[in-house]
Design an enzyme around this catalytic site. Structure first.
Site, PDB file in Angstrom:
ATOM      1  N   CYS A  54       8.153  47.414  69.634  1.00 14.61           N
ATOM      2  CA  CYS A  54       7.058  48.017  70.154  1.00 14.61           C
ATOM      3  C   CYS A  54       6.140  46.846  70.835  1.00 14.61           C
ATOM      4  O   CYS A  54       6.547  46.524  71.981  1.00 14.61           O
ATOM      5  CB  CYS A  54       6.106  48.531  69.034  1.00 14.61           C
ATOM      6  SG  CYS A  54       5.012  49.722  69.836  1.00 14.61           S
ATOM      7  N   HIS A  80       9.993  52.383  66.930  1.00 18.59           N
ATOM      8  CA  HIS A  80       9.710  51.706  65.660  1.00 18.59           C
ATOM      9  C   HIS A  80      10.856  51.798  64.929  1.00 18.59           C
ATOM     10  O   HIS A  80      10.908  52.856  63.894  1.00 18.59           O
ATOM     11  CB  HIS A  80       8.389  52.052  64.774  1.00 18.59           C
ATOM     12  CG  HIS A  80       7.090  51.647  65.483  1.00 18.59           C
ATOM     13  ND1 HIS A  80       6.664  50.522  64.767  1.00 18.59           N
ATOM     14  CD2 HIS A  80       6.282  51.976  66.528  1.00 18.59           C
ATOM     15  CE1 HIS A  80       5.592  50.051  65.657  1.00 18.59           C
ATOM     16  NE2 HIS A  80       5.483  50.952  66.572  1.00 18.59           N
ATOM     17  N   GLU A 124      11.878  50.151  62.262  1.00 22.87           N
ATOM     18  CA  GLU A 124      11.838  49.814  60.936  1.00 22.87           C
ATOM     19  C   GLU A 124      11.518  50.774  60.098  1.00 22.87           C
ATOM     20  O   GLU A 124      11.938  50.652  58.741  1.00 22.87           O
ATOM     21  CB  GLU A 124      10.656  48.892  60.755  1.00 22.87           C
ATOM     22  CG  GLU A 124       9.362  49.143  60.775  1.00 22.87           C
ATOM     23  CD  GLU A 124       8.944  49.439  62.267  1.00 22.87           C
ATOM     24  OE1 GLU A 124       7.574  49.506  62.628  1.00 22.87           O
ATOM     25  OE2 GLU A 124       9.750  49.245  63.180  1.00 22.87           O
TER      26      GLU A 124
END
Length: 252
Positions: free
Chosen positions: A113, A221, A223
């Site tokens: 990001c 994102h 993660e």
């Protein structure tokens, strides 16, 4: 072989709106530890506290996470406006130099990001302050209502360059991702190769041309729930593999 050590950049944070701190999201720590199979180590985004050369003697890889403040437009020749939002000049000072140092030394580095945008700015590219205002673009910002899991759910496809690094990594030319950003790449920097676009044309995946090791970044994102997501998992696994291969190379 010992687990690789991954430096994860922190973000400026105020505890109870009065106590300055540095913070890293738990999802980033979990993705590095559980999927890349590495030891996460938070790096303070404070230039007076970080010596990049010494840092890269200690870690095996770097993750540049997302963050609410944006890269200051002075780094890419634009004037500051209200649309640019808030800034973290200390993180700018650490992250932009860290990207070049990692690429030059062959230290694996992953951008997420804001980290994706930092890659572009580090190599002379520019950013749009508010991409949802561009003709034909969707709103890529995090939804303002709903549960956290709903905010991080997949919202659009990313079309990858056939045969490129990302398509080979994911084993597909089209993937599904979440989206939680307001800014985006305007013009790519030198050495920045865009390999993925949202359906509205927004750049979503890049790598650094000629980098001797893993130097990849994504606008979404990964993660979030990286251990079970079919796109996030191979990305972090590839990052972990790159670090272990580099450790073997350095060990002779």
């Amino acid at each position: 072989m010992a687990r690789p050590v991954v430096g994860i950049i922190g973000n400026r944070h105020m505890v109870n709106d009065e106590y300055p701190a540095q913070a890293v999201g738990l999802s980033n720590l979990e993705a590095v530890a559980q999927v890349a199979d590495a030891l996460p180590l938070m790096i303070p985004a404070v230039p007076d506290l970080v010596d990049i050369a010494h840092l890269l003697d200690v870690v095996d890889g770097i993750v540049l996470t997302g963050g609410r403040p944006n890269v200051h437009p002075s780094h890419y020749g634009h004037e500051e406006t209200e649309k640019h939002g808030s800034f973290d000049l200390d993180r700018d000072a650490v992250a932009l130099g860290l990207i070049h140092a990692c690429v030059d030394r062959g230290v694996p580095i992953l951008g997420i990001c804001r980290g994706f945008q930092e890659f572009n700015v580090a190599y002379g590219g520019t950013l749009h302050p508010e991409i949802r205002e561009l003709p034909g673009r969707m709103n890529h910002r995090m939804p303002t209502t709903g549960a956290l899991a709903d905010k991080f759910t997949n919202r659009h496809a990313v079309h990858l360059t056939p045969g490129g690094l990302f398509a080979r990594l994911f084993g597909a030319d089209v993937i599904e991702v979440n989206t939680l950003h307001g800014q985006g790449i305007e013009t790519p920097g030198t050495r920045i190769v865009i390999e993925g676009h949202a359906p509205d044309g927004t750049p979503e995946a890049l790598h650094v041309k000629g980098a001797p090791n893993f130097a990849m970044a994504v606008q979404w994102h990964p993660e979030w729930q990286a251990g079970i997501d079919p796109v996030s998992r191979p990305l972090f696994q590839a990052f972990g593999t790159a670090m272990r291969k580099d450790a073997l190379r350095r060990a002779g």
